[in-house]
Design an enzyme around this catalytic site. Structure first.
Site, mmCIF file in Angstrom:
data_model
loop_
_atom_site.group_PDB
_atom_site.id
_atom_site.type_symbol
_atom_site.label_atom_id
_atom_site.label_comp_id
_atom_site.label_asym_id
_atom_site.label_seq_id
_atom_site.Cartn_x
_atom_site.Cartn_y
_atom_site.Cartn_z
ATOM 1 N N TYR A 140 0.850 -1.170 -0.278
ATOM 2 C CA TYR A 140 0.516 -0.002 0.362
ATOM 3 C C TYR A 140 0.977 1.338 0.078
ATOM 4 O O TYR A 140 0.963 2.658 -0.345
ATOM 5 C CB TYR A 140 -1.166 -0.108 1.402
ATOM 6 C CG TYR A 140 -1.733 1.291 1.579
ATOM 7 C CD1 TYR A 140 -2.775 1.131 0.387
ATOM 8 C CD2 TYR A 140 -1.546 1.704 2.150
ATOM 9 C CE1 TYR A 140 -3.427 2.187 1.173
ATOM 10 C CE2 TYR A 140 -2.542 2.690 2.393
ATOM 11 C CZ TYR A 140 -3.877 3.226 1.531
ATOM 12 O OH TYR A 140 -5.039 3.934 1.999
ATOM 13 N N LYS A 159 0.791 4.237 -2.734
ATOM 14 C CA LYS A 159 0.332 5.000 -2.394
ATOM 15 C C LYS A 159 1.549 6.236 -3.014
ATOM 16 O O LYS A 159 1.219 7.242 -3.576
ATOM 17 C CB LYS A 159 0.339 5.541 -1.296
ATOM 18 C CG LYS A 159 -1.440 4.549 -1.262
ATOM 19 C CD LYS A 159 -2.761 5.676 -1.251
ATOM 20 C CE LYS A 159 -3.476 4.610 -1.327
ATOM 21 N NZ LYS A 159 -5.077 5.567 -2.383
HETATM 22 P P1 NAI Z 1 -13.778 2.562 1.633
HETATM 23 O O1 NAI Z 1 -12.888 1.048 2.287
HETATM 24 O O2 NAI Z 1 -14.662 2.846 2.491
HETATM 25 O O3 NAI Z 1 -13.741 2.982 -0.236
HETATM 26 C C1 NAI Z 1 -13.027 2.256 -0.807
HETATM 27 C C2 NAI Z 1 -14.156 2.071 -1.786
HETATM 28 O O4 NAI Z 1 -13.419 0.731 -2.936
HETATM 29 C C3 NAI Z 1 -14.653 0.411 -1.003
HETATM 30 O O5 NAI Z 1 -16.759 1.066 -1.284
HETATM 31 C C4 NAI Z 1 -14.887 -0.436 -2.546
HETATM 32 O O6 NAI Z 1 -15.570 -1.322 -2.729
HETATM 33 C C5 NAI Z 1 -14.371 -0.112 -3.603
HETATM 34 N N1 NAI Z 1 -13.371 -0.272 -4.262
HETATM 35 C C6 NAI Z 1 -12.387 -1.503 -4.504
HETATM 36 N N2 NAI Z 1 -11.392 -1.543 -4.791
HETATM 37 C C7 NAI Z 1 -12.084 -1.461 -6.084
HETATM 38 C C8 NAI Z 1 -12.177 -1.801 -7.751
HETATM 39 N N3 NAI Z 1 -10.793 -1.862 -7.651
HETATM 40 N N4 NAI Z 1 -13.096 -1.036 -8.212
HETATM 41 C C9 NAI Z 1 -13.292 0.283 -8.326
HETATM 42 N N5 NAI Z 1 -13.823 0.195 -6.665
HETATM 43 C C10 NAI Z 1 -13.252 -0.405 -6.029
HETATM 44 O O7 NAI Z 1 -12.372 2.767 2.138
HETATM 45 P P2 NAI Z 1 -11.979 4.722 2.387
HETATM 46 O O8 NAI Z 1 -11.370 5.079 3.394
HETATM 47 O O9 NAI Z 1 -12.479 5.420 2.292
HETATM 48 O O10 NAI Z 1 -10.906 4.938 1.266
HETATM 49 C C11 NAI Z 1 -10.957 6.037 0.224
HETATM 50 C C12 NAI Z 1 -9.638 6.204 0.135
HETATM 51 O O11 NAI Z 1 -9.151 6.786 0.545
HETATM 52 C C13 NAI Z 1 -8.889 5.298 -0.654
HETATM 53 O O12 NAI Z 1 -7.751 5.331 -1.884
HETATM 54 C C14 NAI Z 1 -7.925 5.071 0.608
HETATM 55 O O13 NAI Z 1 -6.582 4.258 0.846
HETATM 56 C C15 NAI Z 1 -7.395 6.599 0.851
HETATM 57 N N6 NAI Z 1 -7.078 6.930 2.601
HETATM 58 C C16 NAI Z 1 -7.801 6.226 2.879
HETATM 59 C C17 NAI Z 1 -7.613 6.510 4.454
HETATM 60 C C18 NAI Z 1 -8.473 7.096 5.397
HETATM 61 O O14 NAI Z 1 -7.356 7.663 7.002
HETATM 62 N N7 NAI Z 1 -9.509 6.576 5.181
HETATM 63 C C19 NAI Z 1 -6.172 7.141 5.122
HETATM 64 C C20 NAI Z 1 -4.930 7.400 3.937
HETATM 65 C C21 NAI Z 1 -5.915 7.136 2.503
#
Ligand code: NAI
Length: 306
Positions: free
Chosen positions: A167, A171
């Protein structure tokens, strides 16, 4: 969030918008007058399974609030799927103005135990995916001489974290992809920026809560709402952000940060050329006081969110 018409009429593709941070982006964009392609594979946090009803539920919410949106259930880690998302935007709404690369999965494991599959799955979603989506949108952005990319990155890559080699590498690679896009497409008025979010979502709610320290950290994280990331993302999609490109921002509850980018920190030179011996004797003692510690995100962001 206060509503307005910051992105009125713009067509924005948000990947992984069926839940978490991406869902808030889609809802905020809908409120601000954008037409939204809500993509989500509907996968588990580790990327397994498929369920387009997650994206459709967000579309239904946007439409119920008077907005305009369409669902897409393709995977970002599939080049054909990435092209279908962009084509769907253009076929449905006649154009595409912004792309938010937000979809994400986790396959955490200490580096020495990480399997090739765990490595590839995460690189596919977090690095190859944003390349595919961005590349698919590029001809449209180039032809219309405008466009905005927003990529979700992480302090796991920018700073460091245990057990996330796949990851973190993806990133940090994505921040370089963003900078490259910003440079290559500046002449077409196309912008590319990163947001490193801190938010309590399902992606981090599996964090360990065994020790008192871990419990306190999770309690702090729960105060960081997913909706707090959206205002900056909406802004970056708007024409108001026309002079903002190649930047890395971070958002944590009510704080917004501009992150530094890597530059030379200390320099030494010698007229005769270095030998291993002179490196040992002169370079390392001089540079050692400036070495970075093996910091993790929470060592750098060591105050409570505001
Ligand atoms: P989350 O797990 O709630 O949302 C991610 C979404 O991406 C999910 O709905 C999932 O179904 C979808 N997804 C996964 N693989 C996919 C694919 N191949 N094609 C289409 N959709 C797909 O996670 P969250 O926390 O909302 O994360 C959003 C972004 O922010 C991510 O890129 C994550 O790495 C990044 N991030 C989040 C942090 C946090 O504190 N929550 C911290 C740093 C980065």
């Amino acid at each position: 969030m206060q509503t307005g018409n910051f992105v009125e009429g713009k067509v924005v593709l948000v990947t992984g918008a069926g839940g978490g941070i991406g869902r808030e982006f889609a809802l905020a964009l809908g409120r601000e007058g954008a037409r939204v392609i809500v993509n989500d594979l509907g996968a588990s946090v580790t990327g397994e399974g498929r369920d387009v009803s997650r994206a459709q539920a967000v579309v239904d919410e946007i439409v119920a609030a008077g907005g305009t949106a369409t669902a897409n259930g393709d995977s970002v880690s599939d080049w054909d799927g990435a092209n279908r998302m962009v084509t769907q935007a253009v076929d449905t709404y006649g154009r595409i103005d912004a792309v938010i690369n937000n979809a994400g999965i986790l396959r955490d494991r200490f580096f020495f135990n990480m399997s090739v599959d765990e490595w590839r799955a995460v690189i596919d979603v977090h690095l190859n995916g944003p390349f595919y989506i961005s590349r698919a949108a590029a001809p449209h952005f180039k032809a219309q001489q405008s466009g905005s990319y927003v990529h979700m990155v992480s302090t796991s890559g920018l700073i460091g974290n245990f057990g996330q080699a796949n990851y973190s590498a993806a990133k940090l690679g994505l921040t370089a992809l963003s900078k490259s896009i910003a440079m290559d497409m500046a002449k077409f008025n196309v912008r590319s920026n990163c947001i490193s979010p801190f938010a309590w979502s399902r992606m981090i709610d599996g964090m360990p809560t065994e020790t008192e320290e871990q419990k306190a950290r999770v309690a702090r994280l729960q105060r960081m709402e997913t909706s707090k990331i959206a205002p900056l993302a909406v802004y970056l999609c708007s024409d108001d952000a026309k002079d903002v490109s190649g930047q890395i921002f971070a958002v944590r509850a009510n704080e917004i940060f501009l992150m530094s980018q890597i530059r030379p920190l200390r320099a030494m030179h010698t007229a005769e050329g270095w030998t291993p011996q002179t490196v040992a004797e002169r370079v390392m003692p001089a540079m050692k006081p400036s070495f970075y510690k093996l910091d993790r995100s929470q060592d750098v962001f060591d105050w409570d969110p505001v």
